[in-house]
Design a protein around this motif. Structure first.
Motif, PDB file in Angstrom:
ATOM      1  N   LEU A 144      22.576  60.856 -32.630  1.00 23.69           N
ATOM      2  CA  LEU A 144      21.369  60.014 -32.023  1.00 23.69           C
ATOM      3  C   LEU A 144      22.202  59.728 -30.375  1.00 23.69           C
ATOM      4  CD1 LEU A 144      18.770  59.075 -34.477  1.00 23.69           C
ATOM      5  CD2 LEU A 144      18.635  60.831 -32.853  1.00 23.69           C
ATOM      6  N   GLU A 148      20.561  61.018 -26.947  1.00 28.07           N
ATOM      7  CA  GLU A 148      19.998  59.594 -25.788  1.00 28.07           C
ATOM      8  C   GLU A 148      20.100  60.073 -24.622  1.00 28.07           C
ATOM      9  OE1 GLU A 148      19.591  54.880 -24.784  1.00 28.07           O
ATOM     10  OE2 GLU A 148      20.872  55.470 -26.537  1.00 28.07           O
ATOM     11  N   VAL A 151      18.716  63.718 -23.494  1.00 19.43           N
ATOM     12  CA  VAL A 151      17.431  63.673 -22.839  1.00 19.43           C
ATOM     13  C   VAL A 151      17.420  63.192 -21.684  1.00 19.43           C
ATOM     14  CG1 VAL A 151      16.315  63.552 -25.212  1.00 19.43           C
ATOM     15  CG2 VAL A 151      16.562  60.992 -24.020  1.00 19.43           C
ATOM     16  N   GLU A 152      17.813  62.259 -21.374  1.00 17.37           N
ATOM     17  CA  GLU A 152      18.384  61.661 -20.092  1.00 17.37           C
ATOM     18  C   GLU A 152      18.205  62.847 -18.820  1.00 17.37           C
ATOM     19  OE1 GLU A 152      21.061  58.698 -20.262  1.00 17.37           O
ATOM     20  OE2 GLU A 152      19.177  57.214 -20.881  1.00 17.37           O
ATOM     21  N   GLN A 180      17.926  53.869 -32.197  1.00 21.14           N
ATOM     22  CA  GLN A 180      18.288  55.231 -31.233  1.00 21.14           C
ATOM     23  C   GLN A 180      17.496  55.433 -31.447  1.00 21.14           C
ATOM     24  OE1 GLN A 180      20.804  56.035 -29.940  1.00 21.14           O
ATOM     25  NE2 GLN A 180      22.491  54.995 -30.886  1.00 21.14           N
ATOM     26  N   ILE A 184      15.433  56.341 -27.804  1.00 18.25           N
ATOM     27  CA  ILE A 184      14.978  57.974 -27.079  1.00 18.25           C
ATOM     28  C   ILE A 184      13.160  57.458 -26.944  1.00 18.25           C
ATOM     29  CG2 ILE A 184      14.817  59.900 -27.923  1.00 18.25           C
ATOM     30  CD1 ILE A 184      17.464  59.644 -29.871  1.00 18.25           C
ATOM     31  N   VAL A 190       9.747  63.451 -24.623  1.00 20.30           N
ATOM     32  CA  VAL A 190      10.279  63.340 -26.031  1.00 20.30           C
ATOM     33  C   VAL A 190       9.317  63.499 -27.012  1.00 20.30           C
ATOM     34  CG1 VAL A 190      12.314  62.820 -28.107  1.00 20.30           C
ATOM     35  CG2 VAL A 190      12.613  62.895 -25.390  1.00 20.30           C
TER      36      VAL A 190
END
Length: 276
Positions: A144, A148, A151-152, A180, A184, A190
């Motif tokens: 995870l 993070e 996805v950024e 986490q 996220i 997401v």
């Protein structure tokens, strides 16, 4: 429309499907649309999303054929080599198939915890948006931190975390996973699937209460507008039949409004995967 946002089909091959060990005898056979159709009907589910279980384009074609021959299969999440220098060409090819809505890579099986941060892989992810394609994130909790960062990197790419990122339900470990997931979930592009939970619990001795802390966490973090129900059939059969696994989600969302329940049980999946 009610939608099962995560299930699989396969013609069992003991070599290709080596992950299905002898201890998993109940799923060491073919599972095809004709097997799922009566289960969906009995559960009041209108359609489903077929997700890849093998990392090959042949798998994508197989799932597409399953969908083309069965109206209740509303979408395909296939596989393509997102690391390939030819990824743009391959995505253009698959984008011509209306039922192919997105792709997935079995990141949970990669030995590198930072696989999601590879430059070549991210180049492939960046190419998805041009064709309006989604990406399913399949990881374990220890991956995870990389999720993070991943996805950024892709703030405009529709992303969904499969199986709540497989928290360690059997061990009742939740602290690090919760931290986490909350971080996220701050990123609005997401989403998260309420799927794959029973196989992360004590397979033969789980109770619905075992899942509540994890479900509470994702509902608080993502809200009812970014959660979607998925059965993970037939993998779920290792711990529960279709009716029993669905009851976990039904009972959990029972106190929500009809609108919120409708979104979780189909509306969110329809919007995410562009299902009409």
């Amino acid at each position: 429309m009610t939608i099962d946002a995560h299930q699989h089909f396969w013609r069992f091959d003991p070599v290709r499907d080596a992950w299905i060990t002898e201890e998993m005898n109940i799923i060491r056979r073919d599972f095809l649309p004709a097997d799922l159709a009566p289960l969906l009907k009995a559960a009041g589910i209108d359609g489903c999303v077929a997700v890849q279980a093998d990392q090959s384009e042949a798998e994508t074609q197989f799932l597409l054929e399953c969908a083309q021959g069965n109206d209740f299969v509303k979408a395909v999440v296939g596989w393509v080599d997102l690391r390939s220098p030819d990824v743009a060409e391959r995505l253009a090819y698959w984008a011509e198939q209306p039922l192919v809505k997105g792709f997935r890579h079995i990141v949970q099986g990669e030995p590198d915890d930072k696989f999601l941060l590879r430059e070549d892989f991210n180049n492939g992810i960046a190419a998805l948006k041009k064709h309006g394609l989604t990406y399913d994130i399949l990881v374990y909790p220890h991956q995870l931190p990389a999720v993070e960062q991943f996805v950024e990197k892709h703030p405009e790419q529709p992303l969904v975390i499969d199986h709540l990122a497989k928290p360690y339900i059997k061990k009742k470990e939740i602290g690090d996973w919760t931290k986490q997931i909350r971080r996220i979930a701050r990123m609005p592009h997401v989403h998260c699937k309420l799927s794959g939970m029973v196989t992360e619990a004590d397979l033969q001795n789980w109770k619905e209460a075992d899942f509540r802390p994890y479900l509470d966490t994702v509902l608080e973090a993502f809200g009812p507008g970014r959660l979607m129900y998925g059965s993970d059939w037939p993998v779920c059969l290792l711990a529960a039949d279709y009716t029993r696994q669905k009851a976990i989600v039904d009972n959990f969302i029972g106190s929500l409004s009809d609108t919120e329940k409708s979104r979780i049980m189909g509306g969110n999946a329809a919007a995410f995967y562009n299902i009409s």
